[in-house]
Design an enzyme around this catalytic site. Structure first.
Site, short mmCIF file in Angstrom:
data_model
loop_
_atom_site.label_atom_id
_atom_site.label_comp_id
_atom_site.label_asym_id
_atom_site.label_seq_id
_atom_site.Cartn_x
_atom_site.Cartn_y
_atom_site.Cartn_z
N PHE A 1 0.63 -1.21 -0.04
CA PHE A 1 -0.16 -0.04 0.10
C PHE A 1 0.76 1.10 -0.02
O PHE A 1 0.99 2.19 0.79
CB PHE A 1 -0.75 -0.13 1.19
CG PHE A 1 -2.31 0.62 0.91
CD1 PHE A 1 -2.91 0.61 -0.44
CD2 PHE A 1 -2.75 1.52 2.01
CE1 PHE A 1 -3.92 1.37 -0.46
CE2 PHE A 1 -4.25 2.12 1.91
CZ PHE A 1 -4.86 2.17 0.65
N LYS B 1 9.08 -5.62 -10.49
CA LYS B 1 10.28 -6.37 -11.42
C LYS B 1 10.72 -7.75 -10.94
O LYS B 1 11.21 -8.45 -11.61
CB LYS B 1 11.09 -5.19 -11.80
CG LYS B 1 10.64 -4.05 -12.60
CD LYS B 1 11.78 -2.94 -12.73
CE LYS B 1 11.71 -2.43 -11.52
NZ LYS B 1 10.69 -1.30 -11.47
N GLU C 1 15.92 7.75 -4.92
CA GLU C 1 15.77 7.16 -3.55
C GLU C 1 17.26 7.79 -2.88
O GLU C 1 18.05 8.18 -3.35
CB GLU C 1 16.17 5.44 -3.84
CG GLU C 1 14.84 4.96 -4.45
CD GLU C 1 13.54 4.86 -3.92
OE1 GLU C 1 13.51 4.73 -2.88
OE2 GLU C 1 12.56 5.00 -4.52
N ASP D 1 17.96 -0.94 -12.58
CA ASP D 1 16.74 -1.03 -12.93
C ASP D 1 16.18 -1.24 -14.43
O ASP D 1 15.45 -1.89 -14.72
CB ASP D 1 16.16 0.31 -12.28
CG ASP D 1 14.66 0.65 -12.51
OD1 ASP D 1 13.79 -0.06 -11.94
OD2 ASP D 1 14.17 1.55 -13.41
N LYS E 1 14.33 -4.30 -16.48
CA LYS E 1 13.15 -4.11 -17.49
C LYS E 1 13.75 -4.60 -18.77
O LYS E 1 12.90 -5.32 -19.33
CB LYS E 1 13.05 -2.49 -17.64
CG LYS E 1 12.25 -1.97 -16.32
CD LYS E 1 12.26 -0.49 -16.38
CE LYS E 1 11.87 0.18 -14.97
NZ LYS E 1 11.90 1.47 -15.12
N1 LIG Z 1 6.45 3.95 -7.97
C1 LIG Z 1 6.37 3.72 -9.11
O1 LIG Z 1 6.21 4.75 -9.77
C2 LIG Z 1 6.42 2.39 -9.73
C3 LIG Z 1 6.47 2.29 -11.18
C4 LIG Z 1 6.87 1.12 -11.76
C5 LIG Z 1 6.84 0.10 -10.89
N2 LIG Z 1 6.83 0.19 -9.50
C6 LIG Z 1 7.34 -1.01 -8.62
O2 LIG Z 1 5.88 -1.24 -7.85
C7 LIG Z 1 6.09 -1.88 -6.63
C8 LIG Z 1 5.61 -0.81 -5.63
O3 LIG Z 1 6.30 0.46 -5.83
P1 LIG Z 1 5.88 1.53 -4.70
O4 LIG Z 1 6.41 2.78 -5.34
O5 LIG Z 1 4.39 1.64 -4.78
O6 LIG Z 1 6.64 1.12 -3.55
P2 LIG Z 1 6.59 1.71 -1.84
O7 LIG Z 1 5.77 3.05 -2.13
O8 LIG Z 1 7.94 1.40 -1.39
O9 LIG Z 1 5.48 0.82 -1.29
C9 LIG Z 1 5.70 -0.48 -1.03
C10 LIG Z 1 4.41 -1.09 -0.22
O10 LIG Z 1 4.60 -2.34 -0.25
C11 LIG Z 1 4.48 -2.92 1.25
N3 LIG Z 1 5.33 -4.00 1.62
C12 LIG Z 1 6.50 -4.22 2.08
N4 LIG Z 1 6.80 -5.53 2.26
C13 LIG Z 1 5.47 -6.05 2.08
C14 LIG Z 1 5.34 -7.21 2.40
N5 LIG Z 1 6.05 -8.29 2.78
N6 LIG Z 1 3.77 -7.84 2.03
C15 LIG Z 1 2.93 -6.85 1.56
N7 LIG Z 1 3.27 -5.51 1.32
C16 LIG Z 1 4.53 -5.12 1.82
C17 LIG Z 1 4.99 -1.54 2.06
O11 LIG Z 1 4.46 -1.51 3.31
P3 LIG Z 1 4.79 -0.32 4.43
O12 LIG Z 1 3.97 0.74 3.89
O13 LIG Z 1 4.15 -0.93 5.80
O14 LIG Z 1 6.13 0.05 4.21
C18 LIG Z 1 4.64 -0.37 1.05
O15 LIG Z 1 3.24 -0.05 1.51
C19 LIG Z 1 7.63 -1.90 -6.58
O16 LIG Z 1 8.11 -3.34 -6.84
C20 LIG Z 1 8.22 -1.04 -7.72
O17 LIG Z 1 9.53 -1.40 -8.27
C21 LIG Z 1 6.71 1.25 -8.97
#
Ligand SMILES: NC(=O)c1ccc[n+]([C@@H]2O[C@H](COP(=O)([O-])OP(=O)(O)OC[C@H]3O[C@@H](n4cnc5c(N)ncnc54)[C@H](OP(=O)(O)O)[C@@H]3O)[C@@H](O)[C@H]2O)c1
Lengths: 167, 328
Positions: free
Chosen positions: B8, B111, B196, B207, B211
């Site tokens: 989330f 990924k 980051e 990264d 991809k």
């Molecule tokens: N952000 C982008 O624009 C983007 C674009 C393309 C792909 N992605 C990919 O999409 C994924 C999510 O990205 P994001 O930006 O949303 O990451 P993020 O903001 O860091 O959120 C990650 C979420 O996953 C939760 N989490 C961590 N460990 C977990 C577990 N064991 N079980 C269930 N939930 C868990 C975290 O929980 P907490 O809230 O409790 O920490 C957090 O809510 C990543 O793999 C990223 O590479 C992201």
């Protein structure tokens, strides 16, 4: 290397062949023979242009041989390396002996460094350069780039290559 | 369609927001972050979950573990949007394996599992009659996988080139436009939230390489991994080098390149001419496909962002809903 020659010879049978023989003896490869049997055919003179691929260092020998056969060379063009590619180098370019890097390319015989622009910031910082390579063929260019990459890797210099599109 | 969202963060909340705002026929019946979970077969109150997350840091009940949601919630498709871990792809691989084994579809933006376990997951999905889709893993909002899998049928893809990391592209753009040093541009990227705290995953080209692996395995089924990609990052690029490139009406971009004919899989900074279709600004992504029938096709769009990435996730979900209805 690629050489083009304009020759003037007697318009008699066997003259052209007598020029072609030394070329192959010198290890040359004929790419094109262009006859210019135009204007006054009465003059008894034949103008021929030859484009050939010749091993490095054999040109003088060949010129001598051709002259010996009574043929006049009116022009020699060493438009050899017509392919160019510019790359960027980033690293300690001076400290790692740039002249050695350039030498290694020039010594190949099929490639040379046509241009080098170097920008040096503060003494301890990495410098940047644009290096332009020249070769005759695409295959030679790839070999030259591979060599530059290899030399640079040893010197911890980053090479930025152009994106060569594929069909 | 009922979905469970695992993770989330930026993407998970983006999906929740879109589901909430648009009438797409999607109901969220399971939700978890790293330390809590919530299930409701009638649909979770998403606004309450978003508020709770903002206020307490937990989206649900602390006694409910993420895997409980994967195994216990009533859903048709799992949305796996937890963080990418390149070492082992966990916990996402376990989440997806459990969901597929239950005959549930899986859609992910992560990924890790696709780059590390694509074949295994694909086989598992097929054996359970489930779909596995991962549009959001590559180039964010750009629907490149959909184009490859559905719109270019009959074409052979010969090669592909792309700008696949928005952070690197932003840094290089700023270095070119403002003459900033790499460190200055990186600091700016951090300030804008594009990089980051540890930017190495982006700036060292990892990264983009992930991809590329995903694309190569999807298009050509090469079965390659990160180790098969020749990777050079942008962290050594100098403003002087960019200036020298600009003198020749070219510039530098981090390009991911795959040409299977030549056995080439490479991510590296490259010189590209001004006016080139892949020369995009800022955080944008771009990808060019070289095909035998359609010729060259270039797609440009947002490579990241909460709602932009959610767009790709939602697209996958609705595609499954339309074409593979009657989920288990
Ligand atoms: N952000 C982008 O624009 C983007 C674009 C393309 C792909 N992605 C990919 O999409 C994924 C999510 O990205 P994001 O930006 O949303 O990451 P993020 O903001 O860091 O959120 C990650 C979420 O996953 C939760 N989490 C961590 N460990 C977990 C577990 N064991 N079980 C269930 N939930 C868990 C975290 O929980 P907490 O809230 O409790 O920490 C957090 O809510 C990543 O793999 C990223 O590479 C992201």
């Amino acid at each position: 290397m690629q050489v083009s020659m304009k020759l003037e010879m007697k318009d008699t049978p066997g003259q052209l062949v007598s020029v072609l023989t030394p070329i192959s003896q010198c290890g040359g490869n004929i790419i094109a023979v262009i006859h210019q049997r135009d204007q006054d055919s009465d003059s008894g003179v034949l103008d021929v242009q030859i484009v050939l691929d010749l091993p490095e260092g054999r040109l003088d020998d060949l010129v001598g041989q051709i002259k010996k056969r009574g043929v006049t060379i009116t022009r020699i063009g060493k438009e050899r390396l017509f392919l160019q590619r510019s790359l960027l180098m980033i690293g300690h370019i001076m400290h790692t002996d740039i002249s050695d890097t350039v030498d290694q390319i020039d010594r190949t015989g099929f490639a040379e460094v046509a241009e080098l622009s170097l920008v040096m910031p503060a003494i301890s910082e990495r410098s940047s350069a644009r290096i332009t390579l020249k070769t005759a063929t695409a295959a030679d260019m790839n070999s030259a780039v591979t060599l530059l990459r290899k030399v640079s890797e040893k010197k911890e210099i980053l090479i930025v290559e152009p994106l060569e599109e594929c069909g | 369609m009922r979905i469970a969202i695992l993770g989330f963060g930026s993407v998970g909340r983006g999906v929740a927001q879109v589901v909430q705002e648009k009438d797409l026929g999607i109901t969220v019946t399971g939700l978890a972050d790293s330390r809590s979970g919530i299930m409701d077969p009638d649909g979770i109150d998403l606004q309450a979950a978003l508020d709770r997350k903002a206020k307490t840091g937990f989206c649900g009940d602390r006694s409910t573990a993420p895997l409980d949601v994967v195994d216990g919630a009533e859903y048709d498709a799992l949305v796996e949007v937890s963080p990418t871990r390149i070492e082992d792809g966990e916990p996402a691989i376990t989440h997806i394996v459990h969901a597929l084994s239950r005959g549930k579809h899986a859609v992910t933006s992560n990924k890790g599992p696709i780059a590390l376990a694509h074949r295994r997951l694909h086989t598992l999905a097929a054996s359970h009659g489930a779909q596995l889709r991962y549009e959001a893993t590559v180039c964010g909002a750009i629907p490149v996988l959909h184009v490859l899998q559905h719109d270019l049928l009959g074409n052979q893809v010969k090669a592909l080139h792309g700008v696949m990391n928005g952070t690197c592209n932003f840094i290089l753009t700023r270095m070119e436009d403002e003459g900033l040093t790499y460190d200055q541009a990186l600091a700016e990227a951090r300030e804008m939230g594009y990089a980051e705290a540890d930017p190495s995953y982006d700036v060292k080209g990892i990264d983009a390489a992930l991809k590329l692996v995903i694309l190569a395995n999807t298009i050509w089924d090469l079965g390659v991994t990160l180790d098969d990609v020749e990777i050079t990052g942008i962290d050594l690029i100098t403003p002087d080098a960019i200036r020298l490139a600009c003198e020749r009406e070219t510039t530098i971009r981090l390009i991911a390149e795959a040409i299977p004919e030549k056995g080439l899989l490479r991510v590296s900074p490259r010189i590209i001419p001004h006016g080139h279709p892949l020369l995009v600004e800022g955080t944008l992504n771009a990808v060019t496909l070289h095909t035998d029938l359609a010729g060259e096709l270039t797609f440009i769009g947002k490579g990241a962002g909460s709602v932009e990435t959610a767009s790709a996730v939602i697209g996958d979900l609705l595609y499954i809903g339309e074409h593979h209805a009657g989920a288990h």
